[in-house]
Design a protein around this motif. Structure first.
Motif, mmCIF file in Angstrom:
data_model
loop_
_atom_site.group_PDB
_atom_site.id
_atom_site.type_symbol
_atom_site.label_atom_id
_atom_site.label_comp_id
_atom_site.label_asym_id
_atom_site.label_seq_id
_atom_site.Cartn_x
_atom_site.Cartn_y
_atom_site.Cartn_z
ATOM 1 N N UNK A 172 0.833 -1.196 0.000
ATOM 2 C CA UNK A 172 0.000 0.000 0.000
ATOM 3 C C UNK A 172 0.874 1.256 0.000
ATOM 4 N N UNK A 173 1.135 1.781 -1.200
ATOM 5 C CA UNK A 173 1.997 2.953 -1.343
ATOM 6 C C UNK A 173 1.489 3.774 -2.525
ATOM 7 N N UNK A 174 1.801 5.063 -2.533
ATOM 8 C CA UNK A 174 1.239 5.961 -3.545
ATOM 9 C C UNK A 174 2.067 5.965 -4.832
ATOM 10 N N UNK A 228 7.973 0.559 2.356
ATOM 11 C CA UNK A 228 7.150 1.523 1.616
ATOM 12 C C UNK A 228 5.696 1.070 1.532
ATOM 13 N N UNK A 229 5.134 0.754 2.687
ATOM 14 C CA UNK A 229 3.712 0.436 2.766
ATOM 15 C C UNK A 229 3.105 1.186 3.943
ATOM 16 N N UNK A 230 1.943 1.753 3.733
ATOM 17 C CA UNK A 230 1.304 2.532 4.789
ATOM 18 C C UNK A 230 0.572 1.694 5.811
ATOM 19 N N UNK A 231 0.378 0.396 5.497
ATOM 20 C CA UNK A 231 -0.331 -0.468 6.437
ATOM 21 C C UNK A 231 0.040 -1.918 6.162
ATOM 22 N N UNK A 232 -0.193 -2.759 7.157
ATOM 23 C CA UNK A 232 -0.028 -4.203 7.015
ATOM 24 C C UNK A 232 -1.394 -4.783 6.667
ATOM 25 N N UNK A 233 -1.560 -5.197 5.432
ATOM 26 C CA UNK A 233 -2.830 -5.752 4.989
ATOM 27 C C UNK A 233 -2.888 -7.248 5.293
ATOM 28 N N UNK A 271 1.828 9.561 6.810
ATOM 29 C CA UNK A 271 1.054 8.822 7.811
ATOM 30 C C UNK A 271 -0.198 8.184 7.232
ATOM 31 N N UNK A 272 -0.463 8.358 5.945
ATOM 32 C CA UNK A 272 -1.656 7.793 5.324
ATOM 33 C C UNK A 272 -1.490 6.286 5.092
ATOM 34 N N UNK A 273 -2.570 5.647 4.706
ATOM 35 C CA UNK A 273 -2.532 4.212 4.408
ATOM 36 C C UNK A 273 -1.732 3.895 3.157
ATOM 37 N N UNK A 274 -1.390 4.925 2.382
ATOM 38 C CA UNK A 274 -0.549 4.731 1.196
ATOM 39 C C UNK A 274 0.798 5.418 1.368
ATOM 40 N N UNK A 275 1.204 5.601 2.616
ATOM 41 C CA UNK A 275 2.467 6.262 2.900
ATOM 42 C C UNK A 275 3.516 5.290 3.395
ATOM 43 N N UNK A 276 3.880 5.423 4.678
ATOM 44 C CA UNK A 276 4.929 4.590 5.260
ATOM 45 C C UNK A 276 4.458 3.998 6.577
ATOM 46 N N UNK A 277 5.187 3.018 7.062
ATOM 47 C CA UNK A 277 4.815 2.306 8.279
ATOM 48 C C UNK A 277 5.485 2.945 9.491
#
Length: 258
Positions: free
Chosen positions: A118-120, A141-146, A184-190
């Protein structure tokens, strides 16, 4: 199976993975000269490589891809969206090879499964890589752990995972608000706390080695990451080793299963 994070952070990312006679890079975000220098520090050379795999098109992941591909006659593997999005930056390649996100492929001694993160960017991926006996996962480079990411990472013995920022440092730091919101978005960073919470989950898995990577030099500090992770893990008696990747030099050469 062995791997080494040659460097990780906003100024460049590059990881070497090898097994048997096969040697690959995941990303090549430093200059070709710098990658050659760092590989020499661990007694390796770009001439040893068989291919480069690309996670996404940002400059800190593809900056040296084109020159290494042309200089060492290396094929570059990426999905169609990443190839197209990175074309202007990497320019001509010795050979461009495409994979489909979610579909595994074999590269000599290694089987590689690219999974969506999940990244932009156009079509960002992480990689699960196995030699048939051991496996390594790469996920930055993922905003969340899916759910999908969790499924792939739980299957590996070693993991390179992002711990990019401390929320308070980001909030009070120098970035303009729209960049803070992006990070800090879901498509940003962890964030550190999200990485630490996931490591608690891994205490029930077969993971032997974890490398925390892509630490922000502006919005994070190794001491903060270490303290957060140790606090979260302490009640759970983790059995895996933990290393923090550095921006300025290669980390240890880690043997999976050794």
């Amino acid at each position: 199976m062995k791997f080494c994070v040659l460097g990780s952070g906003s100024k460049g990312n590059c990881t070497l993975i090898e097994s048997g006679s096969t040697s690959i890079l995941i990303d090549a975000g430093f200059s070709g000269k710098e990658i050659s220098r760092r590989m020499a520090l661990i007694d390796r050379s770009p001439d040893d490589l068989d291919a480069i795999l690309i996670t996404h098109e940002h400059g800190d992941h593809v900056g040296g891809v084109g020159v290494l591909s042309r200089r060492c006659d290396l094929p570059v593997y990426a999905n169609p969206g990443t190839h197209q999005a990175s074309e202007a930056r990497v320019k001509k390649l010795h050979q461009g090879c495409e994979f489909e996100t979610g579909t595994g492929f074999t590269l000599d001694d290694l089987h590689i499964h690219p999974f969506r993160i999940s990244h932009d960017t156009a079509d960002p991926v992480g990689f699960q890589i196995t030699d048939g006996t051991h496996s390594v996962a790469y996920c930055t480079d993922t905003g969340k752990i899916t759910t999908l990411i969790r499924q792939r990472l739980f299957q590996c013995q070693a993991l390179i995972l992002e711990a990019n920022y401390d929320p308070d440092m980001l909030l009070n730091g120098p970035y303009p608000m729209h960049i803070k919101q992006r990070v800090r978005s879901n498509q940003g960073h962890l964030a550190n706390n999200d990485a630490a919470a996931f490591l608690v989950e891994l205490c029930t898995s077969e993971v032997q080695h974890v490398v925390l990577a892509h630490l922000s030099e502006t919005n994070n500090h190794p001491d903060l990451v270490t303290a957060q992770v140790q606090q979260e893990l302490a009640p759970h008696n983790p059995t895996f080793s933990l290393v923090l990747a550095r921006q300025d030099q290669p980390g240890p050469f880690i043997t999976v299963g050794g």
